[in-house]
Design a protein around this motif. Structure first.
Motif, mmCIF file in Angstrom:
data_model
loop_
_atom_site.group_PDB
_atom_site.id
_atom_site.type_symbol
_atom_site.label_atom_id
_atom_site.label_comp_id
_atom_site.label_asym_id
_atom_site.label_seq_id
_atom_site.Cartn_x
_atom_site.Cartn_y
_atom_site.Cartn_z
ATOM 1 N N ARG A 74 13.341 10.677 8.834
ATOM 2 C CA ARG A 74 12.158 11.413 8.388
ATOM 3 C C ARG A 74 11.486 10.659 7.249
ATOM 4 N N LEU A 75 10.174 10.587 7.310
ATOM 5 C CA LEU A 75 9.399 9.981 6.235
ATOM 6 C C LEU A 75 8.657 11.095 5.508
ATOM 7 N N GLU A 76 9.057 11.372 4.293
ATOM 8 C CA GLU A 76 8.488 12.494 3.554
ATOM 9 C C GLU A 76 7.650 12.077 2.361
ATOM 10 N N SER A 77 7.485 10.791 2.163
ATOM 11 C CA SER A 77 6.783 10.320 0.966
ATOM 12 C C SER A 77 5.268 10.466 1.079
ATOM 13 N N VAL A 78 4.635 10.442 -0.072
ATOM 14 C CA VAL A 78 3.186 10.398 -0.198
ATOM 15 C C VAL A 78 2.896 9.158 -1.043
ATOM 16 N N VAL A 119 -3.235 5.751 -2.290
ATOM 17 C CA VAL A 119 -2.628 6.805 -3.093
ATOM 18 C C VAL A 119 -2.975 8.172 -2.510
ATOM 19 N N GLY A 120 -1.955 9.006 -2.343
ATOM 20 C CA GLY A 120 -2.134 10.361 -1.815
ATOM 21 C C GLY A 120 -2.009 10.479 -0.306
ATOM 22 N N GLU A 121 -1.944 9.346 0.392
ATOM 23 C CA GLU A 121 -1.851 9.373 1.859
ATOM 24 C C GLU A 121 -0.400 9.483 2.330
ATOM 25 N N ARG A 122 -0.253 10.029 3.516
ATOM 26 C CA ARG A 122 1.052 10.084 4.197
ATOM 27 C C ARG A 122 1.321 8.720 4.828
ATOM 28 N N PRO A 123 2.572 8.460 5.243
ATOM 29 C CA PRO A 123 2.881 7.176 5.887
ATOM 30 C C PRO A 123 2.032 6.932 7.137
ATOM 31 N N ASP A 124 1.785 5.674 7.421
ATOM 32 C CA ASP A 124 1.053 5.233 8.601
ATOM 33 C C ASP A 124 1.727 5.781 9.862
ATOM 34 N N ALA A 125 0.922 6.131 10.853
ATOM 35 C CA ALA A 125 1.441 6.713 12.096
ATOM 36 C C ALA A 125 2.460 5.795 12.774
ATOM 37 N N ARG A 126 2.246 4.475 12.716
ATOM 38 C CA ARG A 126 3.196 3.543 13.345
ATOM 39 C C ARG A 126 4.548 3.579 12.656
ATOM 40 N N ALA A 127 4.552 3.709 11.344
ATOM 41 C CA ALA A 127 5.818 3.823 10.611
ATOM 42 C C ALA A 127 6.513 5.131 10.978
ATOM 43 N N GLU A 128 5.732 6.200 11.109
ATOM 44 C CA GLU A 128 6.290 7.502 11.505
ATOM 45 C C GLU A 128 6.933 7.428 12.887
ATOM 46 N N ILE A 129 6.283 6.725 13.805
ATOM 47 C CA ILE A 129 6.819 6.585 15.169
ATOM 48 C C ILE A 129 8.131 5.818 15.153
ATOM 49 N N VAL A 130 8.174 4.696 14.442
ATOM 50 C CA VAL A 130 9.398 3.893 14.349
ATOM 51 C C VAL A 130 10.515 4.738 13.757
ATOM 52 N N PHE A 137 10.192 -8.319 5.006
ATOM 53 C CA PHE A 137 10.022 -7.192 5.897
ATOM 54 C C PHE A 137 8.521 -7.122 6.129
ATOM 55 N N LYS A 138 8.050 -7.661 7.255
ATOM 56 C CA LYS A 138 6.624 -7.858 7.527
ATOM 57 C C LYS A 138 5.894 -6.525 7.713
ATOM 58 N N PRO A 139 4.620 -6.496 7.331
ATOM 59 C CA PRO A 139 3.820 -5.290 7.551
ATOM 60 C C PRO A 139 3.736 -4.954 9.042
ATOM 61 N N ILE A 140 3.782 -3.689 9.344
ATOM 62 C CA ILE A 140 3.695 -3.232 10.730
ATOM 63 C C ILE A 140 2.373 -3.671 11.350
ATOM 64 N N ALA A 141 1.313 -3.683 10.575
ATOM 65 C CA ALA A 141 -0.004 -4.029 11.090
ATOM 66 C C ALA A 141 -0.102 -5.483 11.548
ATOM 67 N N LEU A 142 0.812 -6.340 11.099
ATOM 68 C CA LEU A 142 0.751 -7.753 11.458
ATOM 69 C C LEU A 142 1.429 -8.072 12.786
ATOM 70 N N GLY A 143 1.989 -7.090 13.411
ATOM 71 C CA GLY A 143 2.666 -7.357 14.677
ATOM 72 C C GLY A 143 3.230 -6.085 15.241
ATOM 73 N N GLY A 193 0.776 -1.242 0.000
ATOM 74 C CA GLY A 193 0.000 0.000 0.000
ATOM 75 C C GLY A 193 0.801 1.281 0.000
ATOM 76 N N ASN A 194 2.118 1.181 0.214
ATOM 77 C CA ASN A 194 3.018 2.336 0.237
ATOM 78 C C ASN A 194 2.714 3.309 1.377
ATOM 79 N N ILE A 195 2.312 2.764 2.546
ATOM 80 C CA ILE A 195 2.140 3.628 3.717
ATOM 81 C C ILE A 195 2.942 3.142 4.928
#
Length: 167
Positions: A74-78, A56-67, A137-143, A19-21
């Protein structure tokens, strides 16, 4: 950009997840951080995308931002979806998991692309077996959020390999 990856003086790297988030923006951010630390930012074009279009068009997931923020990254992608042009534009397309790797390989084959499609952990020097190199590299949502220290070594190896290869 307008040119093919073979005409560019940069090494171009695209990180891809579903999903690119979460994973691919994190991979992109870590890679940018390591390239900046090595003083090599001007030698790379770095981006991320997803095989799916629903974020599409969303900023990275909050959990990815925290990590990322815990490690000064810095995560600057959309979020965006992988396009046919990515297979002309990027030298390396790096998947976060085997399912997306297979999708990307099928796309590359259908397009007759010369892009080099890989699984992220292929170049990890701490992955001492074929099984470890094929680890996802497992999805953050899975654990729990990924332990960044465990994956940075793999990214550093990718930076090293691509820098040496494209001198």
């Amino acid at each position: 950009m307008g040119s093919t990856h073979s005409e560019s003086r940069h090494t171009s790297v695209l990180f891809v997840c579903l999903g690119n988030i979460c994973r691919s923006p994190l991979a992109e951010g870590i890679f940018v951080h390591l390239v900046d630390q090595a003083g090599l930012r001007d030698r790379f074009e770095i981006d991320s995308a997803g095989t799916g279009a629903w974020h599409v068009g969303e900023r990275p997931d909050a959990r990815a931002e925290i990590v990322a923020s815990r490690h000064g990254v810095r995560l600057e992608s959309v979020a965006r979806q992988v396009t046919d042009d990515d297979f002309r534009r990027f030298d390396y397309i790096i998947a976060m998991d085997k399912e997306n790797l297979r999708r990307l390989q099928r796309m590359a084959l259908a397009l007759g692309s010369e892009a080099s499609v890989h699984l992220l952990r292929e170049w990890d020097p701490d992955a001492d077996s074929d099984e470890a190199k094929g680890a996802e590299f497992k999805p953050i949502a899975l654990g729990s959020p990924p332990k960044l220290d465990e994956v940075v070594t793999g990214y550093a190896a990718v930076v090293q390999k691509l820098t040496v290869k494209h001198r």
